[in-house]
Design an enzyme around this catalytic site. Structure first.
Site, mmCIF file in Angstrom:
data_model
loop_
_atom_site.group_PDB
_atom_site.id
_atom_site.type_symbol
_atom_site.label_atom_id
_atom_site.label_comp_id
_atom_site.label_asym_id
_atom_site.label_seq_id
_atom_site.Cartn_x
_atom_site.Cartn_y
_atom_site.Cartn_z
ATOM 1 N N ASP A 130 0.151 18.249 10.396
ATOM 2 C CA ASP A 130 0.019 17.205 11.319
ATOM 3 C C ASP A 130 -0.850 17.715 12.304
ATOM 4 O O ASP A 130 -0.610 18.448 12.853
ATOM 5 C CB ASP A 130 1.512 16.719 11.796
ATOM 6 C CG ASP A 130 1.495 15.651 12.573
ATOM 7 O OD1 ASP A 130 0.408 15.449 13.460
ATOM 8 O OD2 ASP A 130 2.186 14.493 12.248
ATOM 9 N N LYS A 178 2.866 0.901 3.425
ATOM 10 C CA LYS A 178 2.633 -0.193 4.285
ATOM 11 C C LYS A 178 2.671 -1.509 3.676
ATOM 12 O O LYS A 178 2.388 -1.607 2.133
ATOM 13 C CB LYS A 178 1.279 0.209 4.694
ATOM 14 C CG LYS A 178 1.087 1.446 5.129
ATOM 15 C CD LYS A 178 -0.507 2.039 5.611
ATOM 16 C CE LYS A 178 -0.760 3.305 6.061
ATOM 17 N NZ LYS A 178 -2.138 3.448 6.354
ATOM 18 N N GLU A 225 -6.780 -1.331 5.370
ATOM 19 C CA GLU A 225 -6.551 -1.345 3.673
ATOM 20 C C GLU A 225 -5.903 -2.473 3.314
ATOM 21 O O GLU A 225 -6.316 -3.153 2.383
ATOM 22 C CB GLU A 225 -6.166 0.067 3.149
ATOM 23 C CG GLU A 225 -7.106 1.106 3.379
ATOM 24 C CD GLU A 225 -6.277 2.558 3.015
ATOM 25 O OE1 GLU A 225 -7.128 3.419 2.655
ATOM 26 O OE2 GLU A 225 -5.130 2.331 3.359
ATOM 27 N N ARG A 246 -2.710 -1.921 -3.759
ATOM 28 C CA ARG A 246 -3.725 -0.758 -3.481
ATOM 29 C C ARG A 246 -3.486 0.131 -4.541
ATOM 30 O O ARG A 246 -2.346 0.906 -4.631
ATOM 31 C CB ARG A 246 -3.845 -0.079 -2.140
ATOM 32 C CG ARG A 246 -4.842 1.088 -2.152
ATOM 33 C CD ARG A 246 -4.234 1.925 -1.002
ATOM 34 N NE ARG A 246 -5.181 3.336 -0.932
ATOM 35 C CZ ARG A 246 -4.683 4.357 -0.582
ATOM 36 N NH1 ARG A 246 -3.560 4.513 -0.058
ATOM 37 N NH2 ARG A 246 -5.541 5.425 -0.499
ATOM 38 N N ASN A 279 0.809 -1.178 0.070
ATOM 39 C CA ASN A 279 -0.261 0.127 0.105
ATOM 40 C C ASN A 279 0.797 1.228 -0.151
ATOM 41 O O ASN A 279 1.307 1.729 1.008
ATOM 42 C CB ASN A 279 -0.859 0.022 1.293
ATOM 43 C CG ASN A 279 -1.897 1.090 1.318
ATOM 44 O OD1 ASN A 279 -1.867 2.017 0.454
ATOM 45 N ND2 ASN A 279 -2.561 1.101 2.210
ATOM 46 N N HIS A 301 -10.625 6.186 -1.117
ATOM 47 C CA HIS A 301 -10.772 5.601 0.055
ATOM 48 C C HIS A 301 -11.559 4.551 0.057
ATOM 49 O O HIS A 301 -12.146 3.930 1.197
ATOM 50 C CB HIS A 301 -11.211 6.622 1.361
ATOM 51 C CG HIS A 301 -9.973 7.534 1.682
ATOM 52 N ND1 HIS A 301 -10.212 8.879 1.724
ATOM 53 C CD2 HIS A 301 -8.544 7.558 1.552
ATOM 54 C CE1 HIS A 301 -9.233 9.571 1.898
ATOM 55 N NE2 HIS A 301 -8.152 8.750 2.033
ATOM 56 N N HIS A 360 -13.103 8.883 7.168
ATOM 57 C CA HIS A 360 -11.944 8.359 7.146
ATOM 58 C C HIS A 360 -11.056 9.620 7.246
ATOM 59 O O HIS A 360 -10.790 10.376 6.255
ATOM 60 C CB HIS A 360 -11.642 7.712 5.651
ATOM 61 C CG HIS A 360 -10.171 7.249 5.616
ATOM 62 N ND1 HIS A 360 -9.642 5.891 5.478
ATOM 63 C CD2 HIS A 360 -9.238 8.085 5.144
ATOM 64 C CE1 HIS A 360 -8.608 5.866 5.210
ATOM 65 N NE2 HIS A 360 -8.021 7.135 5.067
ATOM 66 N N ARG A 402 -3.734 19.038 1.226
ATOM 67 C CA ARG A 402 -4.624 19.332 0.217
ATOM 68 C C ARG A 402 -5.882 20.181 0.582
ATOM 69 O O ARG A 402 -6.185 20.311 1.820
ATOM 70 C CB ARG A 402 -5.178 17.885 -0.261
ATOM 71 C CG ARG A 402 -4.356 17.162 -1.092
ATOM 72 C CD ARG A 402 -4.619 15.904 -1.475
ATOM 73 N NE ARG A 402 -4.236 14.703 -0.613
ATOM 74 C CZ ARG A 402 -4.534 13.367 -0.351
ATOM 75 N NH1 ARG A 402 -5.734 13.030 -1.103
ATOM 76 N NH2 ARG A 402 -4.133 12.729 0.259
#
Length: 402
Positions: A281, A16, A377, A91, A9, A179, A206, A239
């Site tokens: 963050d 990941k 995921e 993914r 992913n 997502h 999410h 974003r």
């Protein structure tokens, strides 16, 4: 024995990975990630039976996805897992209109996916680069793509189209939603909890560095906040989220920004980072005493509250609210404030349970069940590979060839 599924992913700042035994229950063999690729990268591997956990720095300098993949490959080799992998699940953020289930990533499919890179400029190229790296490392394994857009393909047509000339709609300028693998995993967890009803009229939040909401009814997508691209909807880490198209026209015509400058601005310099001027963050912003940081958090919550109202209208009410992903799972303050914004829908959070991060964080008097469910995921990809007709056909062909 070639019996394992490796799931990769890849994202803009992380890679990941997880390895599962390739049978119905998908027992987990290994899970980890390379995080903060662009800033002090770190490798983490969860402890598992017979294997200690790993948490180590990969240096202070930024690395690229090739370096991150090399670190993952080393972990797989050390665990004697490379020879067991017969299928690699990826993914893939954008599947366009054509890919609505897991697909074998042959050259023809990969060429079609490359054409979608401009619609997901941060993610798609990275996803496909990981496919190339995995193909080189594991030439014996099937490479199978699972698509974030696929889960939303069953939405009503009116939830997909824009008020543009029909000829443009027919060329694929529509809302795709993203997502989807995360939402598919949540839907399966809700079916485990509630049965086929899957929580009824549900909104899933999410909330991570990328953020979106999905309205689902009985586990099926009805509406979602991301549309044609991963820019739409909520304020995100870097974003912008939903933006008046007139702003884009102004930036192009009056400010004379180039296409590349516009991509950098909207994808990498906006969102929480742009509003605060400090960080994208959420942990940093919550701990900051700067007014601009507080305003960024306020805007994040405000936009989520407003979109929850919109999605509740699409559902005709709300039975269940679910928080998932990094912020959704780990920021009680954000959950609390979103709960306040949704109190008119019957949401009431239990202060202590929310602070502790319990699975159920709603109070007994809440008319809406409010849950915190960890994102997975990687398991969603492995599950999709098992149930997909295309992936099953590919696996059958693999067994026949061997």
């Amino acid at each position: 024995m070639i019996d394992a599924i490796l799931v990769l992913n890849g994202g803009s700042s992380s890679l990941k990975f997880a390895v599962f035994e390739g049978r119905d229950e998908l027992p987990l063999l290994l899970r980890g990630n390379v995080s903060s690729i662009g800033h002090r990268p770190r490798l983490r591997v969860e402890a598992s039976a017979g294997r200690p956990g790993i948490d180590r720095s990969l240096g202070d300098a930024p690395i690229n996805i090739d370096n991150a993949f090399a670190a993952v490959a080393s972990i797989l080799a050390d665990g004697n897992l490379l020879g067991r992998v017969g299928r690699v699940g990826h993914r893939i953020v954008h599947g366009g209109r054509d890919f609505t289930e897991a697909m074998l990533l042959d050259e023809r499919t990969l060429e079609s996916l490359r054409l979608l890179e401009s619609m997901a400029p941060i993610h798609q190229a990275i996803n496909l680069k990981v496919v190339a790296l995995a193909s080189e490392l594991l030439p014996q394994a099937l490479q199978i793509g699972c698509f974030d857009t696929a889960y939303h393909s069953t939405r009503p047509e009116l939830a997909k189209i824009y008020a543009l000339p029909r000829a443009m709609t027919e060329t694929g300028i529509v809302s795709y939603g993203f997502h989807g693998l995360s939402y598919s995993h949540i839907a399966s967890k809700l079916r485990d909890r509630y049965g086929v009803r899957a929580g009824g009229r549900t909104i899933v939040a999410h909330l991570g560095s990328g953020a979106s909401l999905c309205a689902m009814n009985a586990g099926r997508s009805v509406a979602t906040t991301m549309g044609f691209s991963t820019l739409d909807g909520l304020v995100m880490s870097t974003r912008c989220g939903a933006l008046d198209p007139g702003v884009v026209l102004h930036l192009l015509q009056e400010r004379r920004l180039s296409g590349d400058e516009l991509v950098t601005l909207l994808y990498e310099r906006s969102g929480l980072l742009g509003v605060s001027g400090i960080s994208g963050d959420m942990r940093t912003l919550i701990s900051s005493n700067q007014l601009a940081a507080a305003e960024a958090v306020d805007l994040f919550v405000y936009r989520i509250g407003r979109e929850i109202g919109s999605l509740a209208a699409a559902l005709g009410g709300l039975d269940t609210l679910v928080f998932t992903a990094g912020i959704g799972e780990n920021a009680p303050l954000v959950r609390e404030r979103i709960g306040v914004a949704a109190v008119w829908l019957g949401v009431d959070l239990d202060e202590e349970r929310n602070r502790e991060g319990a699975e159920v964080v709603s109070s007994p008097k809440s008319r809406v069940d409010v849950l915190v469910i960890p994102a997975d995921e990687e398991r969603a990809v492995a599950t999709e590979m098992l149930i997909s007709r295309s992936a099953a056909t590919a696996s059958t062909q693999e067994r026949s060839a061997s």
